[in-house]
Design an enzyme around this catalytic site. Sequence first.
Site: not given
Length: 373
Positions: A134, A209, A241, A265, A269
Amino acid sequence: MQKVGVIPGDGIGPEVVREARKVLDVACERCGASIDFEEFPLGAAHYLRTGEVLADETVSRLGEKHAILLGAMGDPRVRPGVLEKGVLLRLRFHFDQYINLRPVQLFEGVPGPLAGRDRKVDMTFVRENTEDFYVGLGGRVGRGRSRTDLDLVRRAYEAKFDVGIDLRDEDELAFQIGVVTKGGADRVVDFAFGLAKEKGLRLVTSVDKANVLTEVYGLWREAVERASKRHGMDREFLYVDAVALHMVRSPERFGVLVTPNLFGDILTDLGAALQGGLGFAPSGNINPGGVSMFEPVHGSAPDIAGKGLANPVGAILSSALMMKALGHPEAAKDMERAVRDVLAGGRHMTADIGGGASTSAVGDAVASRLRSM
């Protein structure tokens, strides 16, 4: 006297902030907190009227506050990104709000993927908020751009992987760089371990990851190892994951999770969906030694603005997070309990979960329950 800047913002922002203020007023009255609220008319209406997104003088005035309460940002009349980057992201970066705090809990009476199964879900995401993918480092080369740039990228790619890459004259290549610094990782990971200790937990789950993005998340794991030893607590490393899988199958296993920016992020959600929707999700953009900003996770939802349909729970719970950060933890707990009691009653549900209660009716009910406690 503590000072709070209020930015109602766009769409349903003013509606949900209004209900949060109702509950905050009762909370302050009950605990004796003295808070001065000052509204700042930032957002689409201000931008369209003045051409100004966020003035330096306004940033300075917000810097004099102890906290900021934000409703929502974004409007279809304004090009996407202008308000979100110009107000929301600018404030996050200016005030170095390097922690994004998002609790995920289930509420009795609220329909959702895990409802009705007697699940005890209580996890808190500590998301790094100013680094990772970001930071805005990236670009495109090719197709009308400098052929020299395209050749530089090709040579760098081939040197790294010892594999040719066929970029024709008409081709384009886009790239984005993720950045994790030692200092940036250390401070957010340390906060996560401190929060876990405060909650009486012995384990922090680190999300990454690192099997693919070995450099940035290798450094991230080193920060987690250091914090684990420093705090004398356990840690576990899970790939993003796998965390998504466990959040759906066995969310009870998680307590405090610390994540880089991008993965946090996305996962939060998912957490909001497990709660029943974005309308129930609070968040705080935290600088432990500076100005923090609190906001519901949902967007501005311009299609329902002004209709009394918005769910104010996320905004109310965000204001409870703010009260805790301002040094009123018992008031924050009472606000959360009032929300839980109202939702468990089943009569005050907004349209997003199939109910018929208005935005103001939910706010009134939570304020009334809090007043009676």
